[in-house]
Scaffold this motif. Sequence first.
Motif, PDB file in Angstrom:
ATOM      1  N   TYR A   1       0.821  -1.219   0.000  1.00 39.94           N
ATOM      2  CA  TYR A   1       0.000   0.000   0.000  1.00 39.94           C
ATOM      3  C   TYR A   1       0.852   1.265   0.000  1.00 39.94           C
ATOM      4  CZ  TYR A   1      -3.963  -3.046   0.846  1.00 39.94           C
ATOM      5  OH  TYR A   1      -4.924  -4.025   0.711  1.00 39.94           O
ATOM      6  N   TYR A   2       2.056   1.148   0.516  1.00 39.19           N
ATOM      7  CA  TYR A   2       2.947   2.317   0.523  1.00 39.19           C
ATOM      8  C   TYR A   2       3.250   2.775  -0.900  1.00 39.19           C
ATOM      9  CZ  TYR A   2       6.976   5.268   1.596  1.00 39.19           C
ATOM     10  OH  TYR A   2       7.845   6.330   1.701  1.00 39.19           O
ATOM     11  N   LYS A   3       3.417   1.811  -1.783  1.00 40.60           N
ATOM     12  CA  LYS A   3       3.727   2.133  -3.177  1.00 40.60           C
ATOM     13  C   LYS A   3       2.581   2.873  -3.861  1.00 40.60           C
ATOM     14  CE  LYS A   3       6.689  -1.923  -3.816  1.00 40.60           C
ATOM     15  NZ  LYS A   3       6.819  -3.256  -4.474  1.00 40.60           N
ATOM     16  N   LYS A   4       1.388   2.731  -3.276  1.00 42.20           N
ATOM     17  CA  LYS A   4       0.208   3.321  -3.930  1.00 42.20           C
ATOM     18  C   LYS A   4      -0.264   4.601  -3.255  1.00 42.20           C
ATOM     19  CE  LYS A   4      -1.360  -1.275  -5.377  1.00 42.20           C
ATOM     20  NZ  LYS A   4      -2.428  -2.303  -5.298  1.00 42.20           N
ATOM     21  N   LEU A   5       0.510   5.061  -2.271  1.00 42.29           N
ATOM     22  CA  LEU A   5       0.068   6.244  -1.518  1.00 42.29           C
ATOM     23  C   LEU A   5      -0.051   7.486  -2.386  1.00 42.29           C
ATOM     24  CD1 LEU A   5       1.965   5.976   1.893  1.00 42.29           C
ATOM     25  CD2 LEU A   5      -0.439   5.532   1.412  1.00 42.29           C
ATOM     26  N   GLU A   6       0.751   7.554  -3.435  1.00 45.86           N
ATOM     27  CA  GLU A   6       0.729   8.745  -4.286  1.00 45.86           C
ATOM     28  C   GLU A   6      -0.338   8.675  -5.376  1.00 45.86           C
ATOM     29  OE1 GLU A   6       2.566  11.316  -3.466  1.00 45.86           O
ATOM     30  OE2 GLU A   6       3.399  10.160  -1.821  1.00 45.86           O
ATOM     31  N   SER A   7      -1.107   7.581  -5.359  1.00 46.32           N
ATOM     32  CA  SER A   7      -2.102   7.400  -6.418  1.00 46.32           C
ATOM     33  C   SER A   7      -3.336   8.262  -6.229  1.00 46.32           C
ATOM     34  CB  SER A   7      -2.528   5.934  -6.471  1.00 46.32           C
ATOM     35  OG  SER A   7      -3.264   5.602  -5.283  1.00 46.32           O
ATOM     36  N   GLY A   8      -3.508   8.807  -5.018  1.00 41.30           N
ATOM     37  CA  GLY A   8      -4.685   9.639  -4.755  1.00 41.30           C
ATOM     38  C   GLY A   8      -5.881   8.837  -4.310  1.00 41.30           C
ATOM     39  N   ASP A   9      -5.704   7.520  -4.106  1.00 39.09           N
ATOM     40  CA  ASP A   9      -6.806   6.650  -3.676  1.00 39.09           C
ATOM     41  C   ASP A   9      -6.825   6.575  -2.148  1.00 39.09           C
ATOM     42  OD1 ASP A   9      -8.525   4.582  -3.023  1.00 39.09           O
ATOM     43  OD2 ASP A   9      -8.024   3.430  -4.811  1.00 39.09           O
ATOM     44  N   ALA A  10      -7.906   7.069  -1.549  1.00 35.33           N
ATOM     45  CA  ALA A  10      -8.004   7.082  -0.084  1.00 35.33           C
ATOM     46  C   ALA A  10      -8.012   5.679   0.512  1.00 35.33           C
ATOM     47  CB  ALA A  10      -9.265   7.828   0.350  1.00 35.33           C
ATOM     48  N   THR A  11      -8.512   4.712  -0.251  1.00 35.32           N
ATOM     49  CA  THR A  11      -8.562   3.333   0.253  1.00 35.32           C
ATOM     50  C   THR A  11      -7.168   2.814   0.576  1.00 35.32           C
ATOM     51  OG1 THR A  11     -10.510   2.896  -1.090  1.00 35.32           O
ATOM     52  CG2 THR A  11      -9.322   0.987  -0.261  1.00 35.32           C
ATOM     53  N   HIS A  12      -6.229   3.128  -0.291  1.00 35.22           N
ATOM     54  CA  HIS A  12      -4.850   2.693  -0.067  1.00 35.22           C
ATOM     55  C   HIS A  12      -4.261   3.373   1.171  1.00 35.22           C
ATOM     56  CE1 HIS A  12      -4.762   1.836  -4.635  1.00 35.22           C
ATOM     57  NE2 HIS A  12      -5.203   0.793  -3.950  1.00 35.22           N
ATOM     58  N   GLU A  13      -4.581   4.638   1.329  1.00 38.81           N
ATOM     59  CA  GLU A  13      -4.067   5.367   2.504  1.00 38.81           C
ATOM     60  C   GLU A  13      -4.579   4.738   3.798  1.00 38.81           C
ATOM     61  OE1 GLU A  13      -4.617   9.549   2.467  1.00 38.81           O
ATOM     62  OE2 GLU A  13      -3.901   9.791   0.409  1.00 38.81           O
ATOM     63  N   HIS A  14      -5.876   4.413   3.803  1.00 38.75           N
ATOM     64  CA  HIS A  14      -6.457   3.817   5.012  1.00 38.75           C
ATOM     65  C   HIS A  14      -5.859   2.431   5.278  1.00 38.75           C
ATOM     66  CE1 HIS A  14      -9.087   7.138   5.266  1.00 38.75           C
ATOM     67  NE2 HIS A  14      -9.944   6.766   4.323  1.00 38.75           N
ATOM     68  N   ALA A  15      -5.682   1.653   4.216  1.00 42.45           N
ATOM     69  CA  ALA A  15      -5.128   0.298   4.383  1.00 42.45           C
ATOM     70  C   ALA A  15      -3.693   0.377   4.895  1.00 42.45           C
ATOM     71  CB  ALA A  15      -5.175  -0.449   3.052  1.00 42.45           C
ATOM     72  N   TYR A  16      -2.934   1.305   4.372  1.00 44.60           N
ATOM     73  CA  TYR A  16      -1.534   1.471   4.830  1.00 44.60           C
ATOM     74  C   TYR A  16      -1.511   1.884   6.299  1.00 44.60           C
ATOM     75  CZ  TYR A  16       3.161   3.359   5.358  1.00 44.60           C
ATOM     76  OH  TYR A  16       4.431   3.611   5.809  1.00 44.60           O
ATOM     77  N   GLU A  17      -2.359   2.825   6.653  1.00 39.42           N
ATOM     78  CA  GLU A  17      -2.396   3.304   8.024  1.00 39.42           C
ATOM     79  C   GLU A  17      -2.772   2.188   8.991  1.00 39.42           C
ATOM     80  OE1 GLU A  17      -1.268   6.055   9.028  1.00 39.42           O
ATOM     81  OE2 GLU A  17      -1.790   5.768  11.132  1.00 39.42           O
ATOM     82  N   ARG A  18      -3.723   1.346   8.601  1.00 38.10           N
ATOM     83  CA  ARG A  18      -4.138   0.232   9.469  1.00 38.10           C
ATOM     84  C   ARG A  18      -2.976  -0.743   9.692  1.00 38.10           C
ATOM     85  NH1 ARG A  18      -9.014   0.448   6.649  1.00 38.10           N
ATOM     86  NH2 ARG A  18      -8.381  -1.251   5.254  1.00 38.10           N
ATOM     87  N   ALA A  19      -2.243  -1.024   8.636  1.00 41.01           N
ATOM     88  CA  ALA A  19      -1.108  -1.950   8.760  1.00 41.01           C
ATOM     89  C   ALA A  19      -0.057  -1.386   9.712  1.00 41.01           C
ATOM     90  CB  ALA A  19      -0.498  -2.215   7.385  1.00 41.01           C
ATOM     91  N   ILE A  20       0.243  -0.109   9.582  1.00 44.04           N
ATOM     92  CA  ILE A  20       1.248   0.518  10.447  1.00 44.04           C
ATOM     93  C   ILE A  20       0.771   0.539  11.902  1.00 44.04           C
ATOM     94  CG2 ILE A  20       2.441   2.675  10.964  1.00 44.04           C
ATOM     95  CD1 ILE A  20       3.530   1.174   8.539  1.00 44.04           C
ATOM     96  N   GLU A  21      -0.492   0.883  12.092  1.00 41.92           N
ATOM     97  CA  GLU A  21      -1.026   0.933  13.463  1.00 41.92           C
ATOM     98  C   GLU A  21      -0.958  -0.437  14.133  1.00 41.92           C
ATOM     99  OE1 GLU A  21      -4.289   4.558  12.950  1.00 41.92           O
ATOM    100  OE2 GLU A  21      -4.951   2.464  13.012  1.00 41.92           O
ATOM    101  N   GLN A  22      -1.282  -1.472  13.378  1.00 39.96           N
ATOM    102  CA  GLN A  22      -1.252  -2.820  13.967  1.00 39.96           C
ATOM    103  C   GLN A  22       0.184  -3.256  14.290  1.00 39.96           C
ATOM    104  OE1 GLN A  22      -4.064  -5.807  12.170  1.00 39.96           O
ATOM    105  NE2 GLN A  22      -4.577  -4.095  10.840  1.00 39.96           N
ATOM    106  N   LEU A  23       1.103  -2.895  13.426  1.00 36.88           N
ATOM    107  CA  LEU A  23       2.502  -3.241  13.702  1.00 36.88           C
ATOM    108  C   LEU A  23       2.994  -2.534  14.963  1.00 36.88           C
ATOM    109  CD1 LEU A  23       3.983  -3.191  10.088  1.00 36.88           C
ATOM    110  CD2 LEU A  23       3.763  -5.185  11.585  1.00 36.88           C
TER     111      LEU A  23
END
Length: 282
Positions: A229-251
């Motif tokens: 999801y990090y690779k897709k953060l610049e795509s402008g898709d909020a879904t990717h941002e939320h998925a990345y944030e969830r992964a980081i929070e869980q780690l």
Amino acid sequence: MRYIRFNPADIELPEGWSDAIAALEDKIRGEEDPAKRAKLIDDNSKHWKSVKSELSKLFNNKCWYTESTQEGTDTDVDHFRPKKRVAEVKDEKNPHPGYWWLAFKLDNYRFSCIYANRRRKDVETGETGGKADHFPLWKESSRAWCPDDDCDEEQPLLLDPCKASDVALIAFKEDGEAMARFGEEKRPKAHKRAEISIELYNLNHTDFVKARISLRDQISKLVADAARYYKKLESGDATHEHAYERAIEQLIEYVDMSAPYSGFCVAYLENYRHEEYLHGVL
């Protein structure tokens, strides 16, 4: 194992505890018969049991040695320096009486699971571990035998979770097993301390190793998710941002002090410390 900031002054004691202990310690010091003194200690075990819940709060109800969570199971207040005998002193004619003068000292208490504190055989490996009355020293000649001896002259081989430099001597393999951080040739004393602690605290009991392997697999998936999801953060898709944030929070939750086996989780994620997509996790 993680470093635990343990200040006995922060413990909320039961009403009258300090006065009761002061009177009891006077009585114990006045008893010269080792057997009667040991019975006095046993008969007053209620006092260390009464502070167990306070000790458990300091590490989110985790064993201070193994980091296993203790819910719905028996637990112990371990006396870091054994209170009635020392297994390493083999002289039957002159056995060590234990550090009886520390039996009711808060700074000698460690909240412990049964596997770490009592002798237990791992049915899958056949190995027996558990601290019990063990308290090995680097030099046996420095051992304290009575209240007038200086315990600070001792060099314990067992690692103490209340000492940050001790905790750093344990590392972990990716297969979930604890290991000495330093090799025997490079730092023989540090190596021996870690090896003895792993054995006596039962750190490689099958149940603990399996639990760490399960965490490793969960963390691996989250690391992969974070990278994707990090690779897709610049795509402008909020879904990717939320998925990345969830992964980081869980780690981050896995490596939090309150999480089970967080020391292992930190060690595993150290492999990814320099990955840009995990910045801020450690």
